[in-house]
Motif scaffolding. Structure first.
Motif, PDB file in Angstrom:
ATOM      1  N   ILE A 137       0.887  -1.164   0.000  1.00 48.37           N
ATOM      2  CA  ILE A 137       0.000   0.000   0.000  1.00 48.37           C
ATOM      3  C   ILE A 137       0.923   1.211   0.000  1.00 48.37           C
ATOM      4  O   ILE A 137       1.549   1.536   1.002  1.00 48.37           O
ATOM      5  N   GLN A 138       1.033   1.852  -1.134  1.00 50.02           N
ATOM      6  CA  GLN A 138       2.045   2.891  -1.328  1.00 50.02           C
ATOM      7  C   GLN A 138       1.449   4.292  -1.204  1.00 50.02           C
ATOM      8  O   GLN A 138       0.377   4.570  -1.753  1.00 50.02           O
ATOM      9  N   LYS A 139       2.147   5.131  -0.477  1.00 48.93           N
ATOM     10  CA  LYS A 139       1.722   6.528  -0.334  1.00 48.93           C
ATOM     11  C   LYS A 139       2.352   7.376  -1.431  1.00 48.93           C
ATOM     12  O   LYS A 139       3.551   7.270  -1.696  1.00 48.93           O
ATOM     13  N   HIS A 140       1.526   8.238  -2.061  1.00 48.26           N
ATOM     14  CA  HIS A 140       2.011   9.166  -3.080  1.00 48.26           C
ATOM     15  C   HIS A 140       1.609  10.580  -2.662  1.00 48.26           C
ATOM     16  O   HIS A 140       0.418  10.866  -2.515  1.00 48.26           O
ATOM     17  N   THR A 141       2.590  11.442  -2.479  1.00 45.40           N
ATOM     18  CA  THR A 141       2.319  12.840  -2.171  1.00 45.40           C
ATOM     19  C   THR A 141       2.391  13.634  -3.464  1.00 45.40           C
ATOM     20  O   THR A 141       3.391  13.560  -4.190  1.00 45.40           O
TER      21      THR A 141
END
Length: 553
Positions: A137-141
């Protein structure tokens, strides 16, 4: 590469620059309940996928921790939303409506589609596939406009509206196998830790079952609270009729000058419900001699009791309010909890024999001397206050034990009318982020404690877990025994409470344990546009918290 020593859960370990919390956690899985979901350094929470930047001591958290449980809940919701889209297509809209006994009630909005056991099994199987694959589950800002373009392309108009009111220039989206979603709070590192869940058909939709915090090998119990569920479903319908189902739509109403209309409609709904309950009591006046009102902290019990008394008088019923606080036993005899601390919320902190003795005499028509509890001395006093209950008159008792028959064990059941009150908000942040009723009540209490009780937000937050633990033991087990339920939540209140609670939360120093909760609430309340309370009538329950009530609260 240079190695240093860092203390984790009280143990020194070799630390290499660039290590992530998830890398370190592998040796500490036996020291938490369930999977390791979150890390803490000083007073900051850290996602498991984040790199370790400082040498401060690390504490890992599992499901025994409420913040970690929120992480797990968000992760399971992400699996559900992804599964619905994969099984039913992009046009299937899943809405996570509200919590029900710590499980989540959900509905799927798609024309001509019925939620069946077969469909739920397909969805559950798909979710299990994600878990077994242990997907990241990857966070992208990203820039706000880019985030809007992504969620709009995925058909998430509720999030488009939410983002338009965000003041931050960047937004964090989470990606699961090519699908993006937004959650206000930290997320799990991967799907592999989300092993315990279930789907169960319920009402017009289904329940997303979550693990028990104390025993993650089991699902959270569900006793089918039909009365509470019906209140939530009714509130859902009202939100839909008013066109305010989420924060973005509330913000739109404020921006368009419709806030006053929302206040008036919501207050009219409250008054309608109070009238209906008064009518129910009136219809049973051949037998009813006392009205018992119970509910969790900051539900607006006092204002509700006052409004009910007004409506009872309209029907020719004279109410006599009785304070259960005056029946506390002497302070040195108060029961203590497992830590030796006096437990004033335990039912045995009340003098039940005296209370029942006086109640029976009141019902019999005797003139009864009333005690007054002196909180300075911790003793009861008699100061000449008396009560006489005549024909067409009722006692009104408000307190946390009102629904527990042990409180009034010597009074026949037919002579009692029980009311449960709570702030069961149905407004959601968006379709996938519901608003916690506990958080709504905590915000109410922070505002009221500061306005009228001389307590700052630090003290209120510090004692909140004790308050909610007491509610779990003394109030919620009895809520289905109520003859009537009153939902004190309003659609508009958080926009008004915002201007009162934010300064209190920002005053909490970063070095205090309460800072973590304050930071979470600051982010939550930031979604709302502020609105003045000038159009709120002075008999509103919300006035109990912000001031200006026409009642003595």
């Amino acid at each position: 590469m240079e190695k240093n020593t860092i203390f984790v859960m009280g143990r020194p370990i070799a630390f290499t620059e660039g290590m992530r919390f998830v890398d370190i956690a592998k040796d500490f899985t036996d020291e938490v309940t369930g999977p390791v979901l979150l890390a803490r350094q000083k007073n900051e929470l850290r996602e498991m996928g984040s790199p370790v930047y400082t040498m401060d001591d690390i504490t890992f958290m599992g499901l025994e921790n409420d913040d970690a449980m929120r992480v797990y809940r968000r992760g399971i919701c992400f699996l559900l939303v992804k599964a619905v889209r994969d099984v039913l297509g992009k046009d299937a809209l899943v809405v996570i409506e509200h919590s029900l006994e710590k499980n989540l009630y959900c509905e799927i909005r798609k024309p001509d589609m019925e939620v069946s056991e077969e469909l739920l099994q397909k969805l559950e199987n798909k979710m299990q596939e994600y878990v077994k694959a242990d997907l990241l589950i990857q966070k992208h800002t990203m820039r706000k406009q880019k985030a809007i373009e992504i969620v709009q392309a995925q058909g998430m108009e509720d999030k488009v509206g939410l983002f338009r009111y965000r003041r931050a220039s960047t937004i964090n989206l989470y990606e699961l196998d090519g699908f993006y979603d937004y959650f206000y709070g930290y997320m799990p590192y991967s799907t592999g830790c989300l092993q315990m869940f279930g789907l169960m058909k319920y009402e017009n939709g289904f329940l997303l079952r979550l693990p028990d915090q104390k025993d993650p090998s089991k699902l959270q119990r569900f006793t089918n609270p039909e009365k509470i569920s019906s209140v939530f479903l009714e509130q859902m319908r009202w939100c839909q009729l008013m066109g305010v189902k989420n924060v973005a739509e509330l913000n739109n109403a404020i921006m368009q000058g419709r806030f006053g209309d929302l206040v008036r409609i919501n207050e009219a709904l409250h008054e309608k419900k109070v009238v209906e309950i008064a009518d129910m009591i009136h219809q049973r006046m051949d037998n009813v001699r006392m009205v018992l009102i119970a509910g969790p902290s900051s539900s607006g019990k006092t204002s509700f009791a006052n409004r009910l008394c007004v409506q009872l008088q309209v029907l020719g019923i004279k109410p006599h309010k009785l304070s259960l606080d005056d029946y506390f036993i002497e302070r040195d005899k108060t029961p203590v909890d497992e830590n030796g601390k006096k437990n004033f919320e335990h039912i045995s902190a009340l003098d039940l024999p005296l209370l029942n003795h006086d109640l029976k005499r009141m019902i019999a028509g005797d003139n009864v001397a009333l005690p007054t509890y002196n909180f300075m001395t911790g003793k009861r006093e008699y100061n000449g206050n008396t009560i006489h209950l005549g024909e067409g008159e009722v006692l009104v008792l408000e307190g946390i034990h009102g629904l527990n028959d042990q409180l009034t064990s010597e009074i026949p059941e037919k002579q009692k009318f029980k009311i449960f009150i709570s702030a069961m908000t149905q407004l959601n942040v968006d379709n996938h982020n519901h608003i916690s009723t506990s958080d709504s009540r905590l915000i109410r209490r922070i505002v009221r404690d500061n306005q009228f009780r001389g307590r700052d937000a630090v003290e209120t937050i510090r004692t909140w877990n004790d308050v909610t633990d007491g509610e779990e033991q003394n109030i919620f087990p009895y809520q289905e025994q109520a003859d009537a339920i009153f939902n004190s939540a309003t659609i508009y209140e958080l926009s008004v409470l915002k201007q009162y609670v934010e300064p209190q939360l920002f005053r909490i120093s970063e070095d205090l344990p309460e800072y973590i909760t304050a930071k979470r609430l600051i982010k939550f309340i930031s979604y709302f546009l502020a609105a003045p309370g000038t159009e709120i009538p002075n008999n509103s329950l919300i006035k109990e918290f912000i001031g200006g009530s026409c009642f003595k609260v």
